[in-house]
Design a protein around this motif. Structure first.
Motif, PDB file in Angstrom:
ATOM      1  N   SER A 135       0.391 -11.300  -0.333  1.00 45.77           N
ATOM      2  CA  SER A 135      -0.017 -10.948  -1.697  1.00 45.77           C
ATOM      3  C   SER A 135       0.353 -12.030  -2.706  1.00 45.77           C
ATOM      4  O   SER A 135      -0.290 -12.156  -3.741  1.00 45.77           O
ATOM      5  N   GLY A 136       1.403 -12.773  -2.420  1.00 46.93           N
ATOM      6  CA  GLY A 136       1.852 -13.808  -3.344  1.00 46.93           C
ATOM      7  C   GLY A 136       2.618 -13.270  -4.538  1.00 46.93           C
ATOM      8  O   GLY A 136       3.111 -14.042  -5.345  1.00 46.93           O
ATOM      9  N   ALA A 137       2.676 -11.964  -4.676  1.00 39.84           N
ATOM     10  CA  ALA A 137       3.386 -11.321  -5.794  1.00 39.84           C
ATOM     11  C   ALA A 137       4.149 -10.127  -5.219  1.00 39.84           C
ATOM     12  O   ALA A 137       3.733  -8.982  -5.380  1.00 39.84           O
ATOM     13  N   GLY A 138       5.254 -10.419  -4.554  1.00 41.54           N
ATOM     14  CA  GLY A 138       5.998  -9.402  -3.826  1.00 41.54           C
ATOM     15  C   GLY A 138       6.428  -8.207  -4.646  1.00 41.54           C
ATOM     16  O   GLY A 138       6.293  -7.071  -4.206  1.00 41.54           O
ATOM     17  N   GLU A 139       6.947  -8.433  -5.831  1.00 42.42           N
ATOM     18  CA  GLU A 139       7.446  -7.317  -6.646  1.00 42.42           C
ATOM     19  C   GLU A 139       6.303  -6.406  -7.102  1.00 42.42           C
ATOM     20  O   GLU A 139       6.447  -5.186  -7.090  1.00 42.42           O
ATOM     21  N   GLU A 140       5.186  -6.994  -7.484  1.00 45.36           N
ATOM     22  CA  GLU A 140       4.032  -6.180  -7.882  1.00 45.36           C
ATOM     23  C   GLU A 140       3.497  -5.406  -6.674  1.00 45.36           C
ATOM     24  O   GLU A 140       3.101  -4.244  -6.801  1.00 45.36           O
ATOM     25  N   TRP A 141       3.483  -6.045  -5.526  1.00 47.02           N
ATOM     26  CA  TRP A 141       3.029  -5.398  -4.302  1.00 47.02           C
ATOM     27  C   TRP A 141       3.931  -4.212  -3.982  1.00 47.02           C
ATOM     28  O   TRP A 141       3.444  -3.151  -3.606  1.00 47.02           O
ATOM     29  N   ASP A 142       5.241  -4.391  -4.149  1.00 46.86           N
ATOM     30  CA  ASP A 142       6.194  -3.296  -3.906  1.00 46.86           C
ATOM     31  C   ASP A 142       5.889  -2.105  -4.803  1.00 46.86           C
ATOM     32  O   ASP A 142       5.902  -0.960  -4.345  1.00 46.86           O
ATOM     33  N   ASP A 143       5.616  -2.372  -6.071  1.00 46.90           N
ATOM     34  CA  ASP A 143       5.317  -1.291  -7.017  1.00 46.90           C
ATOM     35  C   ASP A 143       4.054  -0.524  -6.601  1.00 46.90           C
ATOM     36  O   ASP A 143       4.018   0.708  -6.665  1.00 46.90           O
ATOM     37  N   ARG A 144       3.021  -1.264  -6.194  1.00 47.14           N
ATOM     38  CA  ARG A 144       1.786  -0.603  -5.745  1.00 47.14           C
ATOM     39  C   ARG A 144       2.027   0.205  -4.472  1.00 47.14           C
ATOM     40  O   ARG A 144       1.484   1.298  -4.316  1.00 47.14           O
ATOM     41  N   LEU A 145       2.841  -0.328  -3.576  1.00 44.83           N
ATOM     42  CA  LEU A 145       3.142   0.387  -2.344  1.00 44.83           C
ATOM     43  C   LEU A 145       3.879   1.694  -2.631  1.00 44.83           C
ATOM     44  O   LEU A 145       3.529   2.745  -2.099  1.00 44.83           O
ATOM     45  N   ILE A 146       4.873   1.632  -3.481  1.00 50.92           N
ATOM     46  CA  ILE A 146       5.651   2.832  -3.812  1.00 50.92           C
ATOM     47  C   ILE A 146       4.747   3.912  -4.405  1.00 50.92           C
ATOM     48  O   ILE A 146       4.878   5.088  -4.078  1.00 50.92           O
ATOM     49  N   ALA A 147       3.804   3.505  -5.249  1.00 50.53           N
ATOM     50  CA  ALA A 147       2.898   4.471  -5.867  1.00 50.53           C
ATOM     51  C   ALA A 147       1.984   5.127  -4.830  1.00 50.53           C
ATOM     52  O   ALA A 147       1.611   6.295  -4.971  1.00 50.53           O
TER      53      ALA A 147
END
Length: 171
Positions: A135-147
């Motif tokens: 994704s190149g944007a790990g923290e944003e990806w984490d947020d989307r995953l959690i949701a």
């Protein structure tokens, strides 16, 4: 390092699948129809748990692989970390599907099923860090995953239950 980690996942998952397959001989005397029905029932229970309809505590070693494993030697540590996660024994497993999969391997008494389950478990576990990295944007990806995590876990369990039901009906 992702390749080394994924190799460890694969080795650990195949070890666990092999142990489950060896233990599956204990279920061999049960009629195949009973084993198939029990597999589908356990998978349906997994869906109900992940959907929040049933409260059921999962048996697990509720601790994570220590981070210092990676600090001693990065390559060996990544392999060990992946191996331990791949076994599913020394890590958190919050979804019910791996438990339904393990029960299915135990009840199937089939080496091919065990191999496929081990490969599937390893690929599933490797997908998260691979997709996060890609994704190149790990923290944003984490947020989307959690949701999306509740939908992902329930959806995966429901899809697996449907697949197991189809396989059970095919005999």
């Amino acid at each position: 390092m992702l390749t080394v980690f994924s190799t460890g996942l694969l080795l650990g998952a195949l070890l666990s699948a092999s142990v489950l397959w060896l233990a599956s001989g204990l279920a061999a005397p049960l009629p195949a129809g009973w084993r198939a029905a029990a597999t589908v029932a356990l998978a349906a229970l997994a869906v109900a748990r992940d959907a929040g309809l049933v409260r059921l505590r999962l048996p697990q070693n509720a601790r994570q692989v220590p981070q210092d494993v990676l600090q001693r030697d990065l390559v060996r540590g990544a392999l060990q970390f992946g191996f331990e996660m791949g076994t599913g024994v020394r890590t958190y497993v919050s979804a019910s599907l791996p438990y339904a999969l393990a029960a299915g391997v135990l009840l199937a008494n089939d080496g091919g099923v065990a191999l496929a389950a081990g490969l599937g478990f390893a690929l599933g576990r490797a997908a998260t860090p691979t997709l996060r990295f890609a994704s190149g944007a790990g923290e944003e990806w984490d947020d989307r995953l959690i949701a999306r995590l509740p939908l992902l876990t329930t959806g995966a369990a429901a899809a697996a239950t449907a697949a197991l039901a189809v396989l059970a009906l095919r005999g």
